[in-house]
Motif scaffolding. Sequence first.
Motif, PDB file in Angstrom:
ATOM      1  N   ASP A 157      27.298  54.530  23.240  1.00 43.12           N
ATOM      2  CA  ASP A 157      28.449  54.123  22.450  1.00 43.12           C
ATOM      3  C   ASP A 157      29.642  53.987  23.380  1.00 43.12           C
ATOM      4  N   VAL A 158      30.462  52.961  23.164  1.00 44.07           N
ATOM      5  CA  VAL A 158      31.592  52.732  24.068  1.00 44.07           C
ATOM      6  C   VAL A 158      32.850  52.396  23.289  1.00 44.07           C
ATOM      7  N   ASP A 159      33.994  52.749  23.884  1.00 44.57           N
ATOM      8  CA  ASP A 159      35.299  52.236  23.490  1.00 44.57           C
ATOM      9  C   ASP A 159      35.809  51.398  24.651  1.00 44.57           C
ATOM     10  N   VAL A 160      36.288  50.210  24.362  1.00 38.07           N
ATOM     11  CA  VAL A 160      36.807  49.342  25.414  1.00 38.07           C
ATOM     12  C   VAL A 160      38.176  49.858  25.844  1.00 38.07           C
ATOM     13  N   VAL A 161      38.280  50.201  27.115  1.00 37.16           N
ATOM     14  CA  VAL A 161      39.533  50.723  27.659  1.00 37.16           C
ATOM     15  C   VAL A 161      40.363  49.601  28.275  1.00 37.16           C
ATOM     16  N   LEU A 162      39.688  48.692  28.950  1.00 32.55           N
ATOM     17  CA  LEU A 162      40.382  47.653  29.707  1.00 32.55           C
ATOM     18  C   LEU A 162      39.533  46.391  29.681  1.00 32.55           C
ATOM     19  N   ASP A 163      40.167  45.260  29.414  1.00 32.61           N
ATOM     20  CA  ASP A 163      39.485  43.962  29.448  1.00 32.61           C
ATOM     21  C   ASP A 163      40.497  42.963  29.989  1.00 32.61           C
ATOM     22  N   VAL A 164      40.427  42.715  31.297  1.00 32.62           N
ATOM     23  CA  VAL A 164      41.465  41.945  31.978  1.00 32.62           C
ATOM     24  C   VAL A 164      40.819  40.947  32.937  1.00 32.62           C
ATOM     25  N   PRO A 165      41.551  39.905  33.317  1.00 28.22           N
ATOM     26  CA  PRO A 165      40.998  38.955  34.285  1.00 28.22           C
ATOM     27  C   PRO A 165      41.060  39.497  35.707  1.00 28.22           C
ATOM     28  N   LEU A 166      40.146  39.019  36.530  1.00 26.38           N
ATOM     29  CA  LEU A 166      40.225  39.268  37.966  1.00 26.38           C
ATOM     30  C   LEU A 166      41.130  38.214  38.595  1.00 26.38           C
ATOM     31  N   VAL A 167      41.821  38.619  39.652  1.00 29.16           N
ATOM     32  CA  VAL A 167      42.694  37.699  40.387  1.00 29.16           C
ATOM     33  C   VAL A 167      42.450  37.861  41.878  1.00 29.16           C
ATOM     34  N   VAL A 238      39.912  40.587  45.817  1.00 31.43           N
ATOM     35  CA  VAL A 238      39.637  40.269  44.414  1.00 31.43           C
ATOM     36  C   VAL A 238      39.740  41.572  43.623  1.00 31.43           C
ATOM     37  N   VAL A 239      40.707  41.626  42.685  1.00 31.31           N
ATOM     38  CA  VAL A 239      41.011  42.873  41.980  1.00 31.31           C
ATOM     39  C   VAL A 239      41.313  42.575  40.516  1.00 31.31           C
ATOM     40  N   PRO A 240      41.232  43.590  39.641  1.00 28.31           N
ATOM     41  CA  PRO A 240      41.710  43.413  38.265  1.00 28.31           C
ATOM     42  C   PRO A 240      43.217  43.159  38.267  1.00 28.31           C
ATOM     43  N   SER A 241      43.671  42.317  37.361  1.00 24.82           N
ATOM     44  CA  SER A 241      45.075  41.908  37.362  1.00 24.82           C
ATOM     45  C   SER A 241      46.066  43.068  37.286  1.00 24.82           C
ATOM     46  N   PRO A 242      45.782  44.198  36.562  1.00 28.09           N
ATOM     47  CA  PRO A 242      46.776  45.280  36.544  1.00 28.09           C
ATOM     48  C   PRO A 242      47.070  45.879  37.912  1.00 28.09           C
ATOM     49  N   ASP A 249      55.424  42.400  46.384  1.00 25.43           N
ATOM     50  CA  ASP A 249      55.052  41.987  47.736  1.00 25.43           C
ATOM     51  C   ASP A 249      53.719  41.253  47.775  1.00 25.43           C
ATOM     52  N   VAL A 250      53.123  40.984  46.618  1.00 29.42           N
ATOM     53  CA  VAL A 250      51.788  40.394  46.553  1.00 29.42           C
ATOM     54  C   VAL A 250      51.833  39.102  45.755  1.00 29.42           C
ATOM     55  N   ARG A 251      51.099  38.092  46.225  1.00 32.61           N
ATOM     56  CA  ARG A 251      50.905  36.880  45.426  1.00 32.61           C
ATOM     57  C   ARG A 251      49.575  36.991  44.708  1.00 32.61           C
ATOM     58  N   SER A 252      49.599  36.776  43.403  1.00 33.27           N
ATOM     59  CA  SER A 252      48.408  36.883  42.571  1.00 33.27           C
ATOM     60  C   SER A 252      47.983  35.487  42.139  1.00 33.27           C
ATOM     61  N   VAL A 253      46.747  35.117  42.450  1.00 30.38           N
ATOM     62  CA  VAL A 253      46.246  33.771  42.158  1.00 30.38           C
ATOM     63  C   VAL A 253      45.133  33.877  41.116  1.00 30.38           C
ATOM     64  N   PRO A 254      45.276  33.234  39.946  1.00 29.86           N
ATOM     65  CA  PRO A 254      44.214  33.293  38.934  1.00 29.86           C
ATOM     66  C   PRO A 254      42.928  32.639  39.423  1.00 29.86           C
ATOM     67  N   ILE A 255      41.795  33.207  39.010  1.00 35.72           N
ATOM     68  CA  ILE A 255      40.487  32.651  39.305  1.00 35.72           C
ATOM     69  C   ILE A 255      40.060  31.799  38.117  1.00 35.72           C
ATOM     70  N   VAL A 256      39.627  30.560  38.381  1.00 38.35           N
ATOM     71  CA  VAL A 256      39.154  29.662  37.324  1.00 38.35           C
ATOM     72  C   VAL A 256      37.730  29.183  37.654  1.00 38.35           C
ATOM     73  N   PRO A 257      36.848  29.110  36.628  1.00 36.71           N
ATOM     74  CA  PRO A 257      37.034  29.661  35.296  1.00 36.71           C
ATOM     75  C   PRO A 257      37.282  31.168  35.369  1.00 36.71           C
ATOM     76  N   GLU A 258      37.881  31.684  34.307  1.00 36.56           N
ATOM     77  CA  GLU A 258      38.295  33.086  34.303  1.00 36.56           C
ATOM     78  C   GLU A 258      37.097  34.024  34.445  1.00 36.56           C
ATOM     79  N   VAL A 259      37.276  35.050  35.267  1.00 41.74           N
ATOM     80  CA  VAL A 259      36.291  36.126  35.416  1.00 41.74           C
ATOM     81  C   VAL A 259      36.977  37.404  34.947  1.00 41.74           C
ATOM     82  N   ARG A 260      36.367  38.089  33.978  1.00 40.91           N
ATOM     83  CA  ARG A 260      37.010  39.254  33.390  1.00 40.91           C
ATOM     84  C   ARG A 260      36.332  40.545  33.842  1.00 40.91           C
ATOM     85  N   ALA A 261      37.138  41.603  33.913  1.00 41.36           N
ATOM     86  CA  ALA A 261      36.649  42.939  34.250  1.00 41.36           C
ATOM     87  C   ALA A 261      36.837  43.836  33.039  1.00 41.36           C
TER      88      ALA A 261
END
Length: 289
Positions: A157-167, A238-242, A249-261
């Motif tokens: 059984d799970v509760d979703v804690v985090l569902d975010v895109p990778l960047v 390659v890291v989760p967006s949070p 000091d960091v540039r964050s570039v979205p990955i397309v198509p989106e990859v989620r963590a």
Amino acid sequence: MELHQLRYLVAVAEEGGFTRAAAREHVAQPGISAQIARLERELGQVLFDRSARGVRLTPAGEAVLPHARAALAAVTGVRDTADELAGLVRGRVSVGMVRGGGVVDLPGLLGEFHRDHPGVGIRLVEAATDALLDGLRSHDLDLAWVGRDGEPPADLDVDVVLDVPLVAALPPDGPLGGTVTVAELAEHTLIALPVGAGVRAALDRAAADGGVTLHPALEAGSPPVLVDLALQGLGVAVVPSPAVEHRSDVRSVPIVPEVRAQIDLARRRDAPLSPAARALLDRARAWIA
């Protein structure tokens, strides 16, 4: 028949010998041998085959063992229920945290829980998702924050804690444009979480779907460390967006198509939680909300 005899029976069966069982139960080895012999006389059955090659359960012992475990679990359930009815939370809770899960403030959660329930001992294990899932299934862990790629395991059984895109994270003057595909990432020196992490599984699956194989040059277990390595010019992280939301000091570039963590709070479906683990789950759910 007494409960400690059943406990010794389980210990000898699981440890494969009287000496190791005695060490586990913190009693003298002759004492365990004597109690098992008494149990065998009472049942009229030999439970262990004692030979020079070791100690093994007899067919009678194999038949009795599940009932011994069930009896001990029932006694634990009685104590736990009584504790809950009395409003007591004590004992011990074993918690797992996925490596690289620093975007979840687990220290803050455990600190708050400890202040409210100082009588509960907390054991914390940090490992890859695969190892944490094994820990849940073997009853070594009560709760675990795990990474996920795809559907949750059917036995948990799970509760979703985090569902975010990778960047992709890199210095402000880094080589990437406004977006980047996984295939384009493969042309750069990559910095990623290690194999066994849910984020890495999601990244590798996206690469396979795109017909490429990624070979990160550097791996580390913490997203902030990956970002710091990228800022040193060692590659694209390659890291989760949070992990980069509050870093100027960091540039964050979205990955397309989106990859989620995803990070889930998981526990076994086939066994009830102790009052201490249930209290921590309730507190964690409040944090998630």
